[in-house]
Scaffold this motif. Sequence first.
Motif, short mmCIF file in Angstrom:
data_model
loop_
_atom_site.label_atom_id
_atom_site.label_comp_id
_atom_site.label_asym_id
_atom_site.label_seq_id
_atom_site.Cartn_x
_atom_site.Cartn_y
_atom_site.Cartn_z
N THR A 59 25.65 24.01 -3.21
CA THR A 59 24.82 25.22 -3.26
C THR A 59 24.20 25.33 -4.63
N THR A 68 21.61 25.97 0.19
CA THR A 68 22.58 24.89 0.39
C THR A 68 21.83 23.60 0.66
N VAL A 69 22.12 22.61 -0.14
CA VAL A 69 21.51 21.29 0.02
C VAL A 69 22.52 20.42 0.78
N GLN A 70 22.05 19.80 1.87
CA GLN A 70 22.95 19.02 2.72
C GLN A 70 22.46 17.57 2.86
N PRO A 71 22.78 16.74 1.88
CA PRO A 71 22.38 15.33 2.01
C PRO A 71 23.04 14.64 3.20
#
Length: 135
Positions: A59, A68-71
């Motif tokens: 986050t 929220t970054v979700q690779p």
Amino acid sequence: MLQGFKKFISRGNAIDLAVGMVVGAAFTGVVTAIVEKVLDPFVAGLVGKPNFDSVLAFTIGTGENTATVQPGAVLTALVNFLLVSFALYIFVIVPMNAWAERSAAGDEPAEESPSPELSVLAEIRDLLAEERRPN
């Protein structure tokens, strides 16, 4: 102009394309069901989750301005692509190739030995050819 359009529409290519699109759209449901109801639960049984969205998630920001970054979502998309490709290969390509091979095997004419008349004619031809050759 309408006559040309009518001619275009009545050609087999446009109709084949339309039928292919409709069948492809319907077939998407079959492949989706195989992936979501068979292969995804299998992956979830092995890994613990049916997707990898939360892997390496973090986050950024504070207060109301958080994101929220979700690779891991890219990994999920890649795994889904591989699962769909696998399902298509196993459930469509392999059976179709087997069916095509069986169909092709039935179409091949059996090799026959030449009739006695053809054998005699071939011998005569060869003897005449030998006589014509200069020594």
